[in-house]
Design a protein around this motif. Structure first.
Motif, PDB file in Angstrom:
ATOM      1  N   TYR A 271     -14.504   2.791   0.534  1.00 43.27           N
ATOM      2  CA  TYR A 271     -13.088   2.591   0.240  1.00 43.27           C
ATOM      3  C   TYR A 271     -12.624   3.581  -0.821  1.00 43.27           C
ATOM      4  O   TYR A 271     -11.561   4.201  -0.703  1.00 43.27           O
ATOM      5  CB  TYR A 271     -12.844   1.162  -0.252  1.00 43.27           C
ATOM      6  CG  TYR A 271     -13.143   0.104   0.759  1.00 43.27           C
ATOM      7  CD1 TYR A 271     -12.205  -0.276   1.719  1.00 43.27           C
ATOM      8  CD2 TYR A 271     -14.376  -0.546   0.774  1.00 43.27           C
ATOM      9  CE1 TYR A 271     -12.477  -1.255   2.656  1.00 43.27           C
ATOM     10  CE2 TYR A 271     -14.662  -1.532   1.696  1.00 43.27           C
ATOM     11  CZ  TYR A 271     -13.715  -1.885   2.641  1.00 43.27           C
ATOM     12  OH  TYR A 271     -13.998  -2.853   3.561  1.00 43.27           O
ATOM     13  N   ASP A 272     -13.395   3.702  -1.872  1.00 39.32           N
ATOM     14  CA  ASP A 272     -12.997   4.543  -3.000  1.00 39.32           C
ATOM     15  C   ASP A 272     -12.842   5.997  -2.576  1.00 39.32           C
ATOM     16  O   ASP A 272     -11.885   6.667  -2.975  1.00 39.32           O
ATOM     17  CB  ASP A 272     -14.034   4.419  -4.115  1.00 39.32           C
ATOM     18  CG  ASP A 272     -13.639   5.188  -5.365  1.00 39.32           C
ATOM     19  OD1 ASP A 272     -12.597   4.859  -5.955  1.00 39.32           O
ATOM     20  OD2 ASP A 272     -14.361   6.142  -5.736  1.00 39.32           O
TER      21      ASP A 272
ATOM     22  N   ASP B 271     -10.973  -3.858  -4.228  1.00 40.99           N
ATOM     23  CA  ASP B 271     -11.042  -4.949  -5.195  1.00 40.99           C
ATOM     24  C   ASP B 271     -10.261  -6.178  -4.763  1.00 40.99           C
ATOM     25  O   ASP B 271      -9.926  -7.033  -5.579  1.00 40.99           O
ATOM     26  CB  ASP B 271     -10.526  -4.469  -6.552  1.00 40.99           C
ATOM     27  CG  ASP B 271      -9.084  -3.969  -6.495  1.00 40.99           C
ATOM     28  OD1 ASP B 271      -8.585  -3.696  -5.373  1.00 40.99           O
ATOM     29  OD2 ASP B 271      -8.453  -3.845  -7.562  1.00 40.99           O
TER      30      ASP B 271
ATOM     31  N   PRO C  46       0.800  -1.231   0.000  1.00 42.21           N
ATOM     32  CA  PRO C  46       0.000   0.000   0.000  1.00 42.21           C
ATOM     33  C   PRO C  46       0.827   1.273   0.000  1.00 42.21           C
ATOM     34  O   PRO C  46       0.264   2.381   0.059  1.00 42.21           O
ATOM     35  CB  PRO C  46      -0.790  -0.120   1.305  1.00 42.21           C
ATOM     36  CG  PRO C  46       0.161  -0.819   2.216  1.00 42.21           C
ATOM     37  CD  PRO C  46       0.924  -1.793   1.357  1.00 42.21           C
TER      38      PRO C  46
ATOM     39  N   ARG D 133     -12.697  -7.805   2.905  1.00 42.04           N
ATOM     40  CA  ARG D 133     -12.026  -6.533   2.685  1.00 42.04           C
ATOM     41  C   ARG D 133     -11.516  -5.997   4.027  1.00 42.04           C
ATOM     42  O   ARG D 133     -11.821  -6.542   5.078  1.00 42.04           O
ATOM     43  CB  ARG D 133     -13.015  -5.523   2.090  1.00 42.04           C
ATOM     44  CG  ARG D 133     -13.403  -5.749   0.644  1.00 42.04           C
ATOM     45  CD  ARG D 133     -14.602  -4.912   0.335  1.00 42.04           C
ATOM     46  NE  ARG D 133     -14.884  -4.789  -1.081  1.00 42.04           N
ATOM     47  CZ  ARG D 133     -16.033  -4.386  -1.582  1.00 42.04           C
ATOM     48  NH1 ARG D 133     -17.034  -4.065  -0.763  1.00 42.04           N
ATOM     49  NH2 ARG D 133     -16.221  -4.279  -2.893  1.00 42.04           N
TER      50      ARG D 133
ATOM     51  N   ARG E 274      -8.104   0.377  -1.467  1.00 45.92           N
ATOM     52  CA  ARG E 274      -8.429  -0.693  -2.401  1.00 45.92           C
ATOM     53  C   ARG E 274      -9.694  -1.416  -1.951  1.00 45.92           C
ATOM     54  O   ARG E 274      -9.823  -1.817  -0.804  1.00 45.92           O
ATOM     55  CB  ARG E 274      -7.268  -1.698  -2.486  1.00 45.92           C
ATOM     56  CG  ARG E 274      -5.975  -1.133  -3.047  1.00 45.92           C
ATOM     57  CD  ARG E 274      -6.031  -0.978  -4.565  1.00 45.92           C
ATOM     58  NE  ARG E 274      -6.201  -2.261  -5.234  1.00 45.92           N
ATOM     59  CZ  ARG E 274      -5.183  -3.073  -5.572  1.00 45.92           C
ATOM     60  NH1 ARG E 274      -3.929  -2.734  -5.273  1.00 45.92           N
ATOM     61  NH2 ARG E 274      -5.418  -4.209  -6.208  1.00 45.92           N
TER      62      ARG E 274
ATOM     63  N   GLU F 187      -2.198   1.219   5.107  1.00 42.92           N
ATOM     64  CA  GLU F 187      -3.187   1.720   4.156  1.00 42.92           C
ATOM     65  C   GLU F 187      -4.287   2.477   4.900  1.00 42.92           C
ATOM     66  O   GLU F 187      -4.695   3.570   4.488  1.00 42.92           O
ATOM     67  CB  GLU F 187      -3.804   0.585   3.336  1.00 42.92           C
ATOM     68  CG  GLU F 187      -4.762   1.127   2.285  1.00 42.92           C
ATOM     69  CD  GLU F 187      -5.600   0.071   1.590  1.00 42.92           C
ATOM     70  OE1 GLU F 187      -5.880   0.232   0.395  1.00 42.92           O
ATOM     71  OE2 GLU F 187      -5.991  -0.907   2.259  1.00 42.92           O
TER      72      GLU F 187
END
Length: 688
Positions: free
Chosen positions: A163-164, A171, A113, A673, A169, A404
């Motif tokens: 998250y976005d 995904d 990250p 996640r 991340r 992260e």
């Protein structure tokens, strides 16, 4: 909340006439919520109770989401992923398992990250980072974390946060082997006996964790990561060596065109009789490795250890200090631990503290339950080298990568403008209901204009909108506001410019609410202010997990030391920010729920309660029992233990859910996640 101390008690007799309604609120809420939590536990689990218990809450009628428990044999690329949520417009999708392969269809990959392979080299803006090692001879590298580049099909979406939006991340997912395997999870006794793992064979640790859980495909992690020698690691020396290697990037004076990197103290709030099981030690290794060593010394991890026995003079005798330390903390963490006691805080912040508006636990201002910020303030004064102090609780777990989380949250809060910030802070952002964060910002602005004009049957604490420091009657004795806290223009003239690029003085992970608009029992626990005047305006954020700037924590220290002002721990840092015009931000991290809530219902219940008693920061707190992050969440601990491969529910005598046999017969071990989970009160399998 910070360290629990004692059960609630009646207020002193001399306040009986003035505070009878507060006593009633405490007793009533304790009985009501104790009953409600029992009802919730009976309903939450996939097992049934005989005879059936009627649902106590409207949200219990929403369908349960079980897509969390799909595992690595059901992985799909992110673009092929379909979330289970129906958001109550229709029933959620069934998390059916079809065509499962024996092995995970995707291979784990290294997760990095950091900005790039040199971690901080953005052109010539920052220094590059020199690699750090676990040992002095630089033969033992800090291991990497491994993730699966996809998600289990039907993995649900969070209801709060994004998250976005935070730049994280979304995904990929973390399973227990990729996340903790590099730190010693599932190492076997052979490795321990060859000196590669310092989990001793004793009653504290017992057998090594992870070997008896479902593990198909986990060898692919160790083929890449190898096995790290964790024996004899000195975390203080490792962190200090790392800092010395990279100290140029932290220097106050930087070459032209270069920016100084700020330093963080990541402080774990623990206590003398805390039980450190293997999972906790794995988490602590992950924190030091990912935050301190992989970043090149940007963070230092510390343990701030409460010694509850006030008769031990830890401040007076070095031998006593060392003996107490060695009894309180595992050897691996001795050198990064700092001891403190309430008696020590009484000497550091001597009284007398004047009367308080409401002492809800009938204890002194120095007791940890009412003043857990005292030792952190003291710690910060001993460590002026840090720009920020993270207050981290021992019952928090994170399935993702620590760097992260902390770096992205820090970057996002730095970008936030001050206009409308206090008003945005008080609400949960629900993307499925509100749309983008920009749209949420617009909606809050419009609602603020309405709220400012309408009359309420209860007094709001502070003006709307808030713009700069909030003064109050009798504030002549306050510490003067810091530089940069006076708005450079009027609220109307600002174009969402003030505050952009300014580090947040306070970052919290739940909304910052106005206690006067709730029946939160600690809303009036305010000490040291003039009782003949109205109670000062204040703000609070449930759960003390936070990041505080040196500017904020120095101001808190000055308020306590010089003016004898203090408040309940979850109220003190936000209120100091309110009074002094400091930048406080609620970071909208992703929060998941166990059920498929209707979005309008969720927004109404949490953001627009009809009465103070319905607020989620009071008697409406039952609405968050099924979330992954709140002070009394039940779902958070169950999610964590299922992710570790444990059986949940055996104690109820119905066979439980999860565990090795069910994972092997189904979609394999869970893969989640990054989720911030609180509280997690234990990490073991329930027994019959």
């Amino acid at each position: 909340m910070w360290i629990q101390e004692s059960r609630l008690r009646w207020l002193s007799p001399r306040r009986r006439d003035k505070r009878w309604f507060l006593r009633l609120a405490i007793c009533s809420s304790s009985i009501v919520f104790g009953t409600l939590i029992v009802l919730y536990l009976a309903e939450l689990g996939p097992w049934k109770v005989d005879p059936p218990v009627p649902n106590a809450f409207a949200w219990q009628e929403f369908a349960a989401l079980d897509g969390y428990y799909n595992g690595v044999r059901n992985l799909v690329p992110y673009l092929d992923h379909t979330p289970q949520n129906g958001y109550n417009r229709s029933l959620p999708l069934k998390a059916e398992l079809t065509g499962l392969a024996k092995m995970p269809p995707l291979d784990p990959v290294k997760f990095d990250p950091f900005p790039d392979h040199t971690m901080r080299q953005h052109g010539n803006e920052y220094h590059s980072v020199t690699q750090c090692f676990l040992d002095e001879d630089e033969t033992v590298a800090v291991p990497d974390v491994y993730v699966y580049p996809g998600l289990p099909q039907y993995h649900p979406e969070p209801l709060f946060g994004s998250y976005d939006e935070l730049g994280m991340r979304e995904d990929l997912c973390f399973d227990r082997f990729g996340r903790y395997g590099p730190y010693g999870y599932s190492y076997d006794d052979n490795l321990r006996e060859h000196g590669l793992l310092n989990f001793p064979k004793d009653k504290t640790f017992g057998k090594l964790v992870g070997k008896d859980t479902e593990h198909e495909g986990s060898e692919k992690v160790f083929e890449q990561a190898g096995y790290t020698n964790w024996t004899g690691v000195d975390w203080k020396n490792a962190q200090q060596r790392c800092f010395e290697k990279n100290k140029a990037m932290f220097a106050d004076e930087q070459p032209a065109g270069m920016q100084r990197v700020q330093r963080h103290a990541f402080v774990l709030r623990t206590w003398a009789d805390y039980t450190y099981d293997q999972h906790q030690i794995l988490a602590m290794r992950a924190m030091v490795s990912e935050l301190a060593l992989k970043s090149g010394g940007e963070y230092d991890v510390h343990l701030l250890v409460h010694i509850k026995n006030d008769t031990i003079p830890i401040w007076a005798d070095e031998d006593v200090y060392q003996k107490t330390l060695q009894e309180a903390v595992p050897r691996e963490f001795w050198n990064i631990s700092t001891l403190w006691s309430v008696q020590q805080m009484k000497m550091y912040y001597p009284g007398p503290f004047s009367e308080n508006f409401a002492n809800m636990v009938d204890s002194s201002a120095h007791r940890v339950y009412r003043s857990a910020h005292f030792p952190l303030q003291w710690f910060s004064q001993q460590h002026p080298e840090y720009d920020f102090f993270w207050n981290w609780e021992m019952d928090v777990r994170y399935t993702g990568h620590y760097y992260e989380l902390t770096s992205k949250v820090s970057e996002w809060t730095k970008k936030q403008p001050r206009k409308g910030l206090w008003e945005r802070n008080r609400r949960f952002w629900i993307p499925e209901h509100d749309g983008t964060y920009q749209n949420f910002t617009t909606n809050v602005f419009q609602d603020t204009e309405v709220d400012d004009k309408k009359s309420n049957d209860y007094q709001q604490s502070g003006p709307l909108p808030i713009w700069g420091p909030v003064p109050y009657r009798g504030d002549d004795g306050l510490v003067p506001p810091s530089n940069g806290t006076t708005p450079p223009s009027s609220y109307e003239d600002d174009r969402y410019e003030w505050g952009v690029g300014e580090d947040a003085d306070l970052i919290v992970f739940n909304p910052i609410f106005d206690p006067t608009q709730t029946n939160w029992v600690f809303r009036n626990d305010v000490t040291g202010y003039d009782l003949t005047l109205p109670i000062p305006p204040r703000r609070a954020a449930i759960i003390t997990l936070s990041r505080m700037s040196k500017r904020l924590i120095d101001t808190m220290h000055e308020e306590v030391w010089h003016h004898k002002h203090t408040m309940f721990p979850e109220m003190w840092p936000p209120t100091v920010c309110l009074h002094h015009g400091l930048k406080a931000v609620y970071a909208p991290h992703p929060v998941y729920f166990d059920r498929d809530w209707d979005m309008d219902f969720l927004n109404q219940a949490l953001n627009h309660p009809n009465h103070p008693e319905e607020s989620p920061f009071g008697w409406g707190e039952h609405n968050l029992l099924g979330s992954t992050f709140y002070y009394n969440s039940v779902f958070s601990g169950r999610m964590w233990r299922r992710w570790l491969g444990f059986i949940e529910g055996k104690k109820e005598g119905k066979g439980g859910q999860g565990g090795r046999m069910r994972e092997e017969a189904g979609a394999g071990r869970m893969c989640l996640r990054g989720m911030l989970l609180h509280p997690v009160k234990f990490e073991k399998e329930l027994e019959n």
